[in-house]
Design a protein around this motif. Structure first.
Motif, PDB file in Angstrom:
ATOM      1  N   UNK A 122       0.825  -1.206   0.000  1.00  0.00           N
ATOM      2  CA  UNK A 122       0.000   0.000   0.000  1.00  0.00           C
ATOM      3  C   UNK A 122       0.860   1.258   0.000  1.00  0.00           C
ATOM      4  N   UNK A 123       1.892   1.284   0.861  1.00  0.00           N
ATOM      5  CA  UNK A 123       2.647   2.531   1.054  1.00  0.00           C
ATOM      6  C   UNK A 123       3.778   2.717   0.055  1.00  0.00           C
ATOM      7  N   UNK A 124       4.287   1.635  -0.532  1.00  0.00           N
ATOM      8  CA  UNK A 124       5.483   1.742  -1.372  1.00  0.00           C
ATOM      9  C   UNK A 124       5.334   2.698  -2.552  1.00  0.00           C
ATOM     10  N   UNK A 125       4.232   2.663  -3.320  1.00  0.00           N
ATOM     11  CA  UNK A 125       4.152   3.543  -4.498  1.00  0.00           C
ATOM     12  C   UNK A 125       4.037   5.026  -4.158  1.00  0.00           C
ATOM     13  N   UNK A 126       3.694   5.346  -2.914  1.00  0.00           N
ATOM     14  CA  UNK A 126       3.512   6.745  -2.537  1.00  0.00           C
ATOM     15  C   UNK A 126       4.846   7.382  -2.196  1.00  0.00           C
ATOM     16  N   UNK A 127       4.811   8.693  -1.967  1.00  0.00           N
ATOM     17  CA  UNK A 127       5.992   9.408  -1.510  1.00  0.00           C
ATOM     18  C   UNK A 127       5.883   9.779  -0.043  1.00  0.00           C
ATOM     19  N   UNK A 128       4.939   9.162   0.669  1.00  0.00           N
ATOM     20  CA  UNK A 128       4.766   9.471   2.079  1.00  0.00           C
ATOM     21  C   UNK A 128       5.989   9.031   2.878  1.00  0.00           C
ATOM     22  N   UNK A 129       6.303   9.819   3.908  1.00  0.00           N
ATOM     23  CA  UNK A 129       7.314   9.397   4.869  1.00  0.00           C
ATOM     24  C   UNK A 129       6.691   8.340   5.773  1.00  0.00           C
ATOM     25  N   UNK A 130       7.470   7.318   6.093  1.00  0.00           N
ATOM     26  CA  UNK A 130       6.929   6.164   6.810  1.00  0.00           C
ATOM     27  C   UNK A 130       7.707   5.936   8.099  1.00  0.00           C
ATOM     28  N   UNK A 131       6.973   5.647   9.174  1.00  0.00           N
ATOM     29  CA  UNK A 131       7.589   5.269  10.441  1.00  0.00           C
ATOM     30  C   UNK A 131       7.449   3.768  10.632  1.00  0.00           C
ATOM     31  N   UNK A 132       8.587   3.089  10.752  1.00  0.00           N
ATOM     32  CA  UNK A 132       8.613   1.635  10.922  1.00  0.00           C
ATOM     33  C   UNK A 132       8.963   1.341  12.375  1.00  0.00           C
ATOM     34  N   UNK A 171      14.896  16.435  -2.838  1.00  0.00           N
ATOM     35  CA  UNK A 171      13.720  15.585  -3.051  1.00  0.00           C
ATOM     36  C   UNK A 171      14.033  14.234  -2.431  1.00  0.00           C
ATOM     37  N   UNK A 172      13.650  14.063  -1.180  1.00  0.00           N
ATOM     38  CA  UNK A 172      14.006  12.865  -0.424  1.00  0.00           C
ATOM     39  C   UNK A 172      12.776  12.306   0.263  1.00  0.00           C
ATOM     40  N   UNK A 173      12.624  10.994   0.168  1.00  0.00           N
ATOM     41  CA  UNK A 173      11.598  10.307   0.951  1.00  0.00           C
ATOM     42  C   UNK A 173      12.268   9.701   2.177  1.00  0.00           C
ATOM     43  N   UNK A 174      11.704   9.950   3.350  1.00  0.00           N
ATOM     44  CA  UNK A 174      12.301   9.468   4.585  1.00  0.00           C
ATOM     45  C   UNK A 174      11.530   8.265   5.117  1.00  0.00           C
ATOM     46  N   UNK A 175      12.276   7.206   5.376  1.00  0.00           N
ATOM     47  CA  UNK A 175      11.758   6.048   6.104  1.00  0.00           C
ATOM     48  C   UNK A 175      12.488   6.018   7.433  1.00  0.00           C
ATOM     49  N   UNK A 176      11.748   6.109   8.520  1.00  0.00           N
ATOM     50  CA  UNK A 176      12.347   6.145   9.852  1.00  0.00           C
ATOM     51  C   UNK A 176      11.983   4.879  10.608  1.00  0.00           C
TER      52      UNK A 176
END
Length: 529
Positions: free
Chosen positions: A210-220, A327-332
């Motif tokens: 669900x989240x991969x195609x988006x550019x949303x920042x994600x908290x894992x 232009x950076x997508x952040x995965x935290x």
């Protein structure tokens, strides 16, 4: 008498700077030359090995651009290439003209005409030649040598810049292709597949899709060792940024005074020791993904800088006045309860909400019913390849032991156990062709604080009984502080040995000790808060 004025040379230089492509720049150069010097045709050729290759031409047939001129086969070209200055050929020169029958609007052998060639030399290296032809004999004889030197220098510089830019573009293209290949190799080598068929893992896969195609920042979020980095790599690999870099940052490993420089870069002289400028991790990840592992360990000052980068898509390297767009997508990722950290004032609420658009929880191994066997098989196959074993399998009793264990260290602990067991099994193997991992190879799996049947198995000697009336967090901190102090003392203040005794990573132990206020002086005295 023809001459090239200073203003003409200036206009020529300005015109060259306005071109967007090599083709435009070359033709602007030829346009300027024909305005300054009367001629019927002009040609710019690049020297590639022993051959002159046309780059731009005016006054010559279109097919001339497709020709290649071996220098040794064309005496006039050879004379130009061997010269250090302009070569003017006499109108009655017997040397054949390489452009015979190639002039526009003229058929047959050329009559007496003017011909001149300029070697284009840059840093003592011949880059190519510039040739001019006119149907008027002796037309170029009176042009001052100094003017031709200036013209040659401008043409050589133009050619050098164009060749350099083309080379850089080609290198960048090759680098990008190589980078994409390395990305794929790393993905396959490091194990891109998420192993597991439990309900919890199927739910995790659904979230990732669900989240991969988006550019949303994600908290894992997840416990230590559950595979948060693998989840981040999976999200990046399934995103539109997969051909761009995935930059990893262990926030807990960065000294507090260097956090800003590490993340946002610095310019030369920004602080003591900054001997040269350096790009930060955000700039390195531009166009791709930045994975901030253990983000809960960042100090509040650094959190505010990250918040600005996420809100405005801009960074400011240390010591630099202007900002840079990114232009950076952040995965935290974190193993902390960030909601509680926000309540306790250790994490910014605005950054938490910015990161947790779509939070992903990675389940611990104890909640992944049936996945232990699959993961054990995966790690056994990896160990088989690394150790050169023909075949290795897991014994039934060993399987039962793995299933009955609670895995506080999660997948990482399982991997270490399997690797260690494979080494032991190989060491006692008879012929090395078929090896079975036994329960003895697995060893004792009773860790500190292991949960079993609702009870807690404590160490043989509890440092002290915490005061639960102060609250769960404070009591837990007191217990951990006392336990780490005890184990460190018994390990003669060796952090690595203490970490092995506590069955954790050395880095995790030192970070926890720092949070708990545990320090060791040079005289090996432990002080705590």
């Amino acid at each position: 008498m023809q001459d090239i004025s200073v203003s003409t040379l200036i206009d020529m230089t300005i015109g060259l700077a306005a071109g967007d492509t090599d083709h435009e720049r070359f033709n602007k150069l030829l346009d300027a030359i024909r305005k300054a010097i009367q001629c019927d045709c002009v040609a710019l050729l690049s020297l590639q090995g022993d051959t002159l290759v046309p780059l731009a031409m005016q006054g010559l047939t279109r097919d001339t651009m497709g020709r290649r001129f071996k220098v040794d086969e064309h005496p006039r070209f050879k004379a130009i290439c061997e010269s250090k200055s302009a070569v003017r050929f006499d109108s009655d020169c017997a040397l054949p003209d390489p452009f015979d029958n190639l002039l526009l609007d003229y058929d047959g052998d050329l009559p007496m005409h003017s011909c001149m060639g300029l070697p284009l030399i840059y840093s003592d290296k011949l880059l190519g030649v510039l040739t001019l032809d006119s149907m008027t004999p002796n037309l170029f004889n009176d042009i001052p040598a100094r003017s031709l030197e200036a013209l040659s220098a401008i043409a050589a510089s133009t050619l050098k810049v164009a060749l350099t830019v083309s080379q850089l573009e080609q290198q960048a293209k090759q680098t990008q292709q190589k980078f994409e290949e390395l990305n794929e190799e790393a993905w396959e080598r490091d194990g891109g597949e998420i192993i597991g068929s439990s309900i919890a893992m199927e739910s995790l896969r659904a979230d990732i899709e669900v989240v991969s195609p988006s550019n949303f920042n994600i908290l894992i979020h997840g416990e230590t060792g559950v595979g948060k980095e693998l989840v981040a790599r999976s999200i990046h690999h399934l995103s539109q940024r997969r051909k761009q870099p995935l930059v990893y940052v262990n926030c807990a490993a960065i000294p507090e005074n260097l956090v800003e420089s590490e993340l946002f870069g610095h310019v030369k002289g920004a602080f003591t020791g900054a001997e040269k400028s350096r790009m930060g991790k955000f700039a390195l990840a531009d166009g791709g993904t930045l994975f901030l592992d253990e983000i809960g360990e960042l100090p509040l000052a650094a959190q505010s800088k990250i918040l600005r980068a996420l809100q405005n898509n801009e960074i400011q390297p240390v010591g630099q006045d202007n900002v840079e767009n990114i232009d950076v997508r952040v995965l935290a990722a974190t193993n902390r309860d960030l909601k509680q950290e926000v309540t306790d004032g250790r994490f910014r609420s605005d950054l938490y909400h910015r990161l947790s658009v779509y939070p992903i929880d990675v389940p611990p191994l104890r909640e992944r019913q049936g996945d232990v066997t699959l993961l054990a098989g995966y790690f056994l196959e990896q160990a088989r390849r690394k150790l050169g074993i023909v075949q290795i399998k897991l014994g039934k009793e060993a399987q039962q032991q793995l299933h009955s264990y609670n895995w506080p260290g999660n997948v990482r602990e399982l991997e270490h156990v399997i690797n260690r067991a494979a080494l032991k099994a190989r060491a006692r193997g008879v012929n090395g062709k078929l090896i079975t991992v036994s329960i003895d190879d697995i060893g004792d799996l009773q860790p500190l604080g292991h949960l079993q049947s609702g009870s807690v198995t404590m160490p043989d000697e509890i440092p002290h009984m915490p005061d639960w009336s102060r609250g769960l967090r404070e009591a837990t901190d007191d217990y951990q502080r006392a336990l780490i102090t005890k184990v460190l003392t018994e390990a003669n203040f060796n952090w690595a040995q203490a970490a092995r005794e506590l069955k954790t990573d050395r880095a995790n132990l030192t970070r926890l000790a720092k949070r708990l206020g545990i320090t060791i002086t040079k005289s090996h005295k432990i002080s705590t808060l």
